[in-house]
Write a protein that holds these residues in place. Structure first.
Motif, short mmCIF file in Angstrom:
data_model
loop_
_atom_site.label_atom_id
_atom_site.label_comp_id
_atom_site.label_asym_id
_atom_site.label_seq_id
_atom_site.Cartn_x
_atom_site.Cartn_y
_atom_site.Cartn_z
N ALA A 78 0.82 -1.21 0.00
CA ALA A 78 0.00 0.00 0.00
C ALA A 78 0.85 1.26 0.00
O ALA A 78 0.47 2.27 -0.62
CB ALA A 78 -0.93 -0.01 1.21
N ARG A 79 2.00 1.23 0.67
CA ARG A 79 2.84 2.44 0.73
C ARG A 79 3.33 2.83 -0.66
O ARG A 79 3.47 4.02 -0.95
CB ARG A 79 4.01 2.23 1.68
CG ARG A 79 4.94 1.09 1.33
CD ARG A 79 6.03 0.93 2.37
NE ARG A 79 6.87 -0.24 2.10
CZ ARG A 79 6.60 -1.46 2.53
NH1 ARG A 79 5.52 -1.68 3.28
NH2 ARG A 79 7.39 -2.48 2.24
N LEU A 80 3.59 1.84 -1.54
CA LEU A 80 4.01 2.15 -2.90
C LEU A 80 2.83 2.59 -3.75
O LEU A 80 2.92 3.57 -4.49
CB LEU A 80 4.69 0.93 -3.53
CG LEU A 80 5.09 1.08 -5.01
CD1 LEU A 80 6.03 2.26 -5.21
CD2 LEU A 80 5.73 -0.20 -5.54
N ARG A 81 1.71 1.90 -3.63
CA ARG A 81 0.54 2.25 -4.44
C ARG A 81 0.07 3.67 -4.14
O ARG A 81 -0.23 4.44 -5.06
CB ARG A 81 -0.60 1.25 -4.20
CG ARG A 81 -0.28 -0.19 -4.58
CD ARG A 81 -1.54 -1.01 -4.73
NE ARG A 81 -2.40 -0.94 -3.55
CZ ARG A 81 -2.30 -1.74 -2.51
NH1 ARG A 81 -1.34 -2.66 -2.47
NH2 ARG A 81 -3.12 -1.64 -1.48
N THR A 82 0.02 4.04 -2.87
CA THR A 82 -0.44 5.38 -2.52
C THR A 82 0.58 6.45 -2.92
O THR A 82 0.20 7.56 -3.29
CB THR A 82 -0.73 5.48 -1.01
OG1 THR A 82 0.42 5.03 -0.27
CG2 THR A 82 -1.93 4.65 -0.64
#
Length: 319
Positions: A291-295
């Motif tokens: 999630a940290r990369l996607r966001t």
């Protein structure tokens, strides 16, 4: 409380071993990985050896001063990262947990852009996601995502690696400038052909002995050939050299705008521009991404275009 079945325990152990292996690669050393995991270097070393024994493969080549992934280690790193991301998503789904970004994101950014232009979007990202920390690494060389443990890179220029996801997020305008002292005693150039008689600087990452300019209204293209007095790979260095009167240069408009406004640089032949440079977000292709990369990718796509935009007097008529 009953102990988990042997198979379940072995699976949990393997996940821990793989997590440790990923942390070793990302941290760059056993000691750094141990510090990040809150354990000791001998413990980390034992886990790595246990993983290598269970797989029957050598994953890392280690010496006194260096550590390098083997070919098997590269494959293991790619698959382990994907596997653990899938496992985290499965756990979150089964528990009904929110997909809240957390952990450390390692991002490579070109020097000048990472020091100034993109700090605003980065700040907005960190303010939105308080459980994420970012390693903001500034360099202009090609990124080795696996060997360097990088999650994402912001790249200026075309991308030719088919193994990565490349998302075009902006176009960086480039203009021609020089200090007023460079024009002292000579007529102000009104056409690209007249620029060749002036001293030149080159930003060797994108041009060295020749640059082409395009007329913004007609599309006419004119090449300029020169022998640079100074050649550099730094946007900040070429800007400083231009301000100091060493010669004419072509560079990113956002980096030159303040100097033009304050009169330290003059925007030459303003109806002519060098080709804009594409800016990409690039990251390794995988079935799942944390999630940290996607966001981060989502927010950079929203905010980078506005950060790159600068006030250019495109309506100024040619003399």
């Amino acid at each position: 409380m009953r102990s988990p079945p042997p198979a379940a325990s072995a699976t949990a152990d393997r996940l821990e071993l793989m997590q440790t292996f990923l942390r070793i690669v990302d941290a760059g050393s056993l000691s750094s990985a141990a510090a990040q995991l809150g354990t000791t270097q001998p413990t980390v070393s034992r886990r790595l050896q246990a993983l290598e024994r269970s797989l029957g493969l050598r994953l890392l080549q280690r010496s006194t001063h260096a550590m390098k992934l083997t070919e098997d280690g590269v494959r293991c790193y790619e698959r382990a990262k994907e596997l653990l991301a899938s496992w985290e998503m499965l756990e979150a789904d089964l528990r009904g947990a929110s997909d809240e970004p957390e952990g450390t994101l390692r991002v490579v950014v070109p020097h000048a852009f990472g020091q100034q232009l993109l700090v605003g979007p980065l700040t907005e990202y960190l303010n939105r996601h308080t459980r994420v920390s970012v390693e903001w690494l500034l360099h202009d060389r090609a990124v080795d995502f696996i060997a360097d443990g990088i999650d994402c890179a912001i790249h200026v220029g075309e991308v030719h690696d088919p193994s990565v996801v490349a998302i075009r997020v902006a176009e960086v305008p480039r203009i021609v400038v020089a200090a007023p002292s460079v024009l002292s005693g000579v007529p102000v150039p009104t056409h690209p052909d007249e620029l060749a008689r002036l001293p030149w600087l080159s930003l060797r990452t994108f041009y060295r002995n020749e640059v082409s300019l395009t007329h913004v209204a007609t599309g006419e293209v004119r090449p300029i050939v020169f022998h640079p007095r100074l050649s550099t790979d730094s946007l900040y260095a070429i800007r400083s050299a231009a301000v100091n009167g060493l010669g004419v240069c072509v560079a990113s408009a956002w980096a030159l705008h303040e100097d033009i406004t304050r009169g330290r640089l003059v925007h030459l032949v303003p109806r002519w521009r060098a080709a804009s440079l594409p800016m990409y977000l690039i990251y390794p292709s995988a079935r799942f991404h944390p999630a940290r990369l996607r966001t981060f990718v989502e927010l950079m796509r929203e905010t980078i275009p506005g950060a790159v935009a600068v006030a250019l007097d495109a309506d100024e008529p040619d003399p």
